[in-house]
Design an enzyme around this catalytic site. Structure first.
Site, PDB file in Angstrom:
ATOM      1  N   GLY A  33       0.806  -1.222   0.000  1.00 13.78           N
ATOM      2  CA  GLY A  33       0.000   0.000   0.000  1.00 13.78           C
ATOM      3  C   GLY A  33       0.835   1.267   0.000  1.00 13.78           C
ATOM      4  N   GLY A  73       2.474   2.325  -2.714  1.00 12.46           N
ATOM      5  CA  GLY A  73       2.509   2.882  -4.068  1.00 12.46           C
ATOM      6  C   GLY A  73       3.750   2.513  -4.848  1.00 12.46           C
ATOM      7  CB  ALA A 124       7.281   4.731  -6.823  1.00 11.54           C
ATOM      8  CG  ASP A 170      -1.199   4.954  -5.146  1.00 10.44           C
ATOM      9  OD1 ASP A 170      -1.940   5.562  -4.357  1.00 10.44           O
ATOM     10  OD2 ASP A 170      -0.909   3.750  -5.018  1.00 10.44           O
TER      11      ASP A 170
HETATM   12  O1  PMV Z   1      -3.371   0.721  -3.008  1.00 12.03           O
HETATM   13  P1  PMV Z   1      -3.449   1.279  -1.624  1.00 12.03           P
HETATM   14  O2  PMV Z   1      -3.292   0.232  -0.588  1.00 12.03           O
HETATM   15  O3  PMV Z   1      -2.612   2.499  -1.456  1.00 12.03           O
HETATM   16  O4  PMV Z   1      -4.935   1.773  -1.353  1.00 12.03           O
HETATM   17  C1  PMV Z   1      -5.687   2.303  -2.330  1.00 12.03           C
HETATM   18  C2  PMV Z   1      -6.667   3.261  -1.763  1.00 12.03           C
HETATM   19  C3  PMV Z   1      -8.111   2.856  -1.969  1.00 12.03           C
HETATM   20  O5  PMV Z   1      -8.855   4.019  -1.650  1.00 12.03           O
HETATM   21  C4  PMV Z   1      -8.483   1.745  -1.007  1.00 12.03           C
HETATM   22  C5  PMV Z   1      -8.433   2.406  -3.388  1.00 12.03           C
HETATM   23  C6  PMV Z   1      -8.373   3.510  -4.450  1.00 12.03           C
HETATM   24  O6  PMV Z   1      -8.423   3.142  -5.657  1.00 12.03           O
HETATM   25  O7  PMV Z   1      -8.318   4.700  -4.139  1.00 12.03           O
END
Ligand code: PMV
Length: 327
Positions: free
Chosen positions: A87, A89, A93, A135
């Site tokens: 989680g 990213g 990156a 991300d």
């Molecule tokens: O991929 P992660 O673990 O950083 O989480 C994504 C964040 C969520 O809100 C759960 C999914 C999204 O697409 O925004």
């Protein structure tokens, strides 16, 4: 050889709620992915193996978009300081750094909006057409980034991102958030549970919960309020308030079923030496984070519980070229 790097990210507020149009806030963290690209004979390679769309979808999609499928072969090497699939990213990156490296290789402009767009499309291609831009925008822009379904007056609007998803066209407004000078005395301690959980499964779990218990939509909308209040408190340097809001965000995320006992345990331990702590990202495992002015103490307490940690300032620089061809 050209080498580029881009940071991972941690979501401060708004995970899961962002899927339903609420704002989300992330900061770039001081742990990066480095990608080097060198001309080679024969075929495109990734860490010594043939580059394949099944195993390396982000890089293949960027290669095809930037250089074309039949471009001169290159050997790609990757080095990552991030916990993989936690989680933080790492694929975003990789995409942002890969994008910059390939643009630089072909003497194209390293425009941030273009890098964010190409990386977002690469991420979406690799994830069945669904990806929010938080991300890839945080890895590209660095610092603190806010994504919302509307332009928010309390942040600096940078660009809009649209994406054709299986559910139709989606649109996000991407902003950067200025942090006050006092933020340089404040740290995030990211703790990794060591448990891999699938983001897609957790997003589906929340969708099922909301379909069966529509009243849980109140938690989602409160998460949006908490994110807006959190950005305001952060911009004013009110870390006590940011911490309280992080604690509330964790409780709200628990109430929609995305925490787990390991995350709850690490969050409880971290709160003793921090302003506040919460899970970060999709949940179900992965990582938590704490906001603290005593980073060594918080990190040591988490390590005592078996967690692996990254200590990072609030924000890090976005995508950069580490070097490039010199003519
Ligand atoms: O991929 P992660 O673990 O950083 O989480 C994504 C964040 C969520 O809100 C759960 C999914 C999204 O697409 O925004």
């Amino acid at each position: 050889m050209v080498t580029a790097s881009a940071p991972g990210k941690a979501i401060l507020f708004g995970e899961h709620a962002v899927v339903y149009g609420e704002p989300a806030v992330a900061v770039a963290i001081d742990a990066r992915v480095y990608i080097s690209v060198t001309p080679c004979e024969g075929i495109w390679k990734m860490d010594g193996y043939a580059l394949e769309s099944g195993r390396h979808p982000h890089v293949v999609s960027l290669r095809n978009a930037i250089l074309g499928e039949s471009s001169e072969p290159q050997a790609i090497q990757i080095r990552s300081e991030l916990f993989p699939a936690a989680g933080l990213g790492s694929s975003a990156a990789l995409s942002a750094a890969g994008c910059a490296a390939l643009l630089s290789l072909s003497n194209q402009d390293l425009d941030e909006e273009r890098i964010a767009t190409l990386s977002h499309l690469a991420e979406a291609n690799a994830q069945g057409g669904r990806a929010s831009p938080i991300d890839t925008s945080t890895s590209t822009l660095g610092g603190c980034v806010l994504v919302s379904n509307q332009k928010e007056s309390f942040a600096n609007w940078r660009y809009s991102r649209t994406l054709e998803t299986p559910e139709g066209e989606r649109m996000w407004e991407v902003h950067s958030v200025d942090l006050p000078p006092s933020a340089s005395d404040i740290w995030l301690v990211v703790g990794y549970t060591g448990i891999h959980a699938s983001t897609a499964d957790l997003v589906q779990k929340v969708a099922d919960l909301l379909a069966n218990s529509p009243n849980k939509m109140e938690s989602i909308s409160r998460m949006g309020d908490v994110a807006r209040a959190g950005v305001a408190a952060l911009s004013q340097g009110d870390y006590v308030e940011v911490g309280k809001l992080m604690d509330e965000a964790h409780d709200l995320l628990s109430s929609i079923g995305v925490s787990c006992s390991e995350l709850d345990d690490m969050v409880t331990v971290a709160r003793r030496t921090s302003f506040g702590a919460k899970l970060t990202g999709a949940g179900g495992g992965g990582c938590m984070l704490a906001l603290t002015d005593k980073p060594e103490e918080t990190a040591a307490a988490l390590e005592m519980r078996g967690g692996r940690v990254i200590v990072t300032p609030l924000g890090a620089s976005g995508v950069v070229m580490e070097n490039s061809y010199e003519n």
